[in-house]
Design an enzyme around this catalytic site. Structure first.
Site, short mmCIF file in Angstrom:
data_model
loop_
_atom_site.label_atom_id
_atom_site.label_comp_id
_atom_site.label_asym_id
_atom_site.label_seq_id
_atom_site.Cartn_x
_atom_site.Cartn_y
_atom_site.Cartn_z
N TYR A 107 9.50 25.65 -34.06
CA TYR A 107 8.21 26.11 -34.57
C TYR A 107 7.62 24.92 -35.30
CZ TYR A 107 9.16 31.13 -33.84
OH TYR A 107 9.41 32.36 -33.29
N SER A 110 17.58 29.05 -32.29
CA SER A 110 16.27 29.28 -32.93
C SER A 110 16.09 28.37 -34.13
CB SER A 110 16.18 30.74 -33.39
OG SER A 110 15.12 30.90 -34.30
N LYS A 122 7.54 27.58 -24.41
CA LYS A 122 7.94 28.99 -24.34
C LYS A 122 6.79 29.88 -24.80
CE LYS A 122 11.40 32.19 -26.26
NZ LYS A 122 10.70 32.97 -27.29
N THR A 161 7.87 26.80 -29.02
CA THR A 161 7.31 28.15 -28.88
C THR A 161 5.81 28.09 -29.14
OG1 THR A 161 9.40 29.16 -29.48
CG2 THR A 161 7.45 30.52 -29.78
N HIS A 179 7.45 36.83 -26.15
CA HIS A 179 8.22 36.91 -27.39
C HIS A 179 8.91 38.28 -27.51
CE1 HIS A 179 8.19 34.06 -30.95
NE2 HIS A 179 8.99 35.00 -31.39
C1 FMN Z 1 15.07 39.46 -33.56
C2 FMN Z 1 14.38 38.47 -32.69
C3 FMN Z 1 14.12 37.21 -33.19
C4 FMN Z 1 13.47 36.28 -32.40
N1 FMN Z 1 13.29 35.02 -32.89
C5 FMN Z 1 12.69 34.08 -32.11
C6 FMN Z 1 12.55 32.76 -32.57
O1 FMN Z 1 12.99 32.42 -33.66
N2 FMN Z 1 11.92 31.88 -31.76
C7 FMN Z 1 11.44 32.22 -30.52
O2 FMN Z 1 10.87 31.39 -29.82
N3 FMN Z 1 11.59 33.47 -30.05
C8 FMN Z 1 12.21 34.41 -30.81
N4 FMN Z 1 12.39 35.67 -30.32
C9 FMN Z 1 11.97 35.99 -28.95
C10 FMN Z 1 13.09 35.72 -27.94
O3 FMN Z 1 13.32 34.34 -27.81
C11 FMN Z 1 12.78 36.25 -26.55
O4 FMN Z 1 11.53 35.77 -26.13
C12 FMN Z 1 12.77 37.78 -26.47
O5 FMN Z 1 13.72 38.33 -27.34
C13 FMN Z 1 13.06 38.20 -25.05
O6 FMN Z 1 12.95 39.58 -24.92
P1 FMN Z 1 14.21 40.58 -24.94
O7 FMN Z 1 14.62 40.71 -26.35
O8 FMN Z 1 13.61 41.83 -24.37
O9 FMN Z 1 15.29 40.01 -24.07
C14 FMN Z 1 13.04 36.62 -31.09
C15 FMN Z 1 13.33 37.89 -30.60
C16 FMN Z 1 13.98 38.81 -31.38
C17 FMN Z 1 14.28 40.17 -30.80
#
Ligand code: FMN
Length: 391
Positions: A158, A135, A256, A184, A280
């Site tokens: 980002y 990330s 994404k 993203t 997300h």
């Molecule tokens: C705590 C947390 C932080 C996240 N941070 C990012 C991020 O920095 N960039 C991003 O593209 N997605 C981020 N996501 C989304 C994840 O990449 C992903 O799309 C999502 O967690 C998938 O769903 P799941 O948690 O049910 O497996 C984040 C998700 C969580 C739970």
């Protein structure tokens, strides 16, 4: 006399049963048998504010719940009497071979879960022979994670209002050996995560942008994370910026956050190397659809020209099987990785990936599939299939 003996035996039996149950509970809590059980372990291990930052979603958390529930409404149609003595789960992503179609989703701030943060996650992903997407909001820098171990990794981007930040990060990711940029696209502003607002979730210093932008933000009584993200992210980011991104890097670019056939088609037109069907993890637009329900729409739109990856709610090997049957090439796993990290550090992340792999292997064997290409559309039945068969 014999009545007293019987009574004593009965009491002894009861006591033994209670002890067994208590022991069972203790064993269960320390040794999870599936990925879902890591969530409770993480909740116990983490301060409330951090656990809710990981677990929470936007607003009513409708999409958050829908992501998992939608998988439960898809059934598997197994084929039998197939020789399944050998199962091959290996696949390729953008030409890189991985041991299974299960990859690590980008998620920020792994240090909240464990002091080793993304270094531990990266080592676990590498040991599992899969790809981790680091990330932009990682607790350790692009360079520190790259130096942690040898592995194929992608970098999630980002785009800040100050475009030089993205350019700087892309250049550093490329120099540090990351093999793709994951842009993203579902985050022009941050979704309203009410748990973070209530907890006044504080963002730690953003390691990757240190020295590039100021990270001091006035939270104004709410979540300083929300204030920070909204003051930095560029809401004007649009399709033409994919061309700009392509002009500053040789790396392939995956998008994404694509969840409609319209956007999937444009993604192909602008030269994306792949799309990730993602909402997300229910953290952005609440009431956007469960991702597994829109995978087919995206798969049909891209017509096999680029890979389709899906994330959101993947908690079982059977979920991975269903995603592949609907046309995805791979899945990303988000929260379970964080829960594994919080509960048991690097080992916990390895366990989470291993459990999903073992479950996928079992699902393939029980459904009569010996390799990923054997998993076809006819192996699943969706709600839509059921409705159509009733017409
Ligand atoms: C705590 C947390 C932080 C996240 N941070 C990012 C991020 O920095 N960039 C991003 O593209 N997605 C981020 N996501 C989304 C994840 O990449 C992903 O799309 C999502 O967690 C998938 O769903 P799941 O948690 O049910 O497996 C984040 C998700 C969580 C739970």
């Amino acid at each position: 006399m014999s009545l007293t003996l019987e009574l004593m035996n009965w009491v002894l039996d009861m006591v033994l049963q209670i002890i067994r149950e208590l022991l069972g509970k203790v064993t269960m809590s320390s040794e999870p048998v599936n990925v879902n059980e890591f969530k409770a372990l993480a909740e116990r291990a983490l301060p409330k504010m951090y656990f809710e930052f990981y677990a929470g979603g936007a607003e009513d958390e409708h999409t958050l719940k829908a992501n998992e529930e939608a998988y439960q409404r898809i059934t598997i149609r197994p084929r039998v009497l197939v020789d399944v003595s050998r199962i091959d789960m290996s696949t390729r992503m953008l030409g890189y071979s991985i041991s299974s179609p299960i990859m690590v989703a980008p998620s920020g701030l792994h240090k909240l879960a464990n002091p080793e943060g993304e270094l531990a996650t990266a080592r676990a992903a590498a040991a599992s022979n899969t790809i981790m997407i680091l990330s932009f909001g990682s607790s350790y820098s692009v360079e520190e994670v790259a130096a942690s171990c040898n592995a194929v990794r992608f970098f999630q981007l980002y785009v800040y209002k100050q475009r030089h930040v993205a350019a700087n990060l892309v250049e550093r990711a490329e120099r540090s050996g990351y093999k793709a940029i994951v842009l993203t696209v579902d985050c022009p502003r941050m979704g309203r995560r009410e748990a973070d607002i209530k907890n006044r979730m504080i963002v730690s210093k953003q390691k990757n942008v240190e020295g590039l932008v100021s990270t001091e933000v006035d939270a104004d009584g709410g979540s300083n994370l929300e204030a920070y993200v909204n003051s930095t992210l560029d809401p004007s980011l649009s399709w033409k910026d994919v061309a700009w991104l392509k002009s500053i890097t040789k790396l392939p670019i995956l998008l994404k956050g694509i969840i409609t056939h319209e956007d999937a088609r444009i993604a192909v037109e602008v030269g994306a190397a792949g799309v990730i069907v993602s909402n997300h993890g229910g953290r952005q637009l609440d009431y956007s659809p469960a991702t597994i329900n829109v995978v087919e729409e995206v798969v049909h739109a891209v017509k096999g020209k680029i890979p389709v990856i899906v994330d959101g709610g993947v908690r079982r090997g059977t979920d991975v099987f269903k995603a592949l049957a609907l046309g995805a090439q791979a899945v990303l796993v988000g929260r379970p990785i964080l829960y594994g990290l919080a509960a048991k550090g690097e080992h916990g992340v390895k366990q989470v990936i291993q459990m999903l792999k073992e479950e996928l292997e079992l699902a393939m064997a029980l459904a009569g599939c010996t390799s990923l290409k054997d998993i076809t559309r006819s192996h699943v039945r969706t709600e839509r299939d059921r409705c159509q068969s009733m017409l």
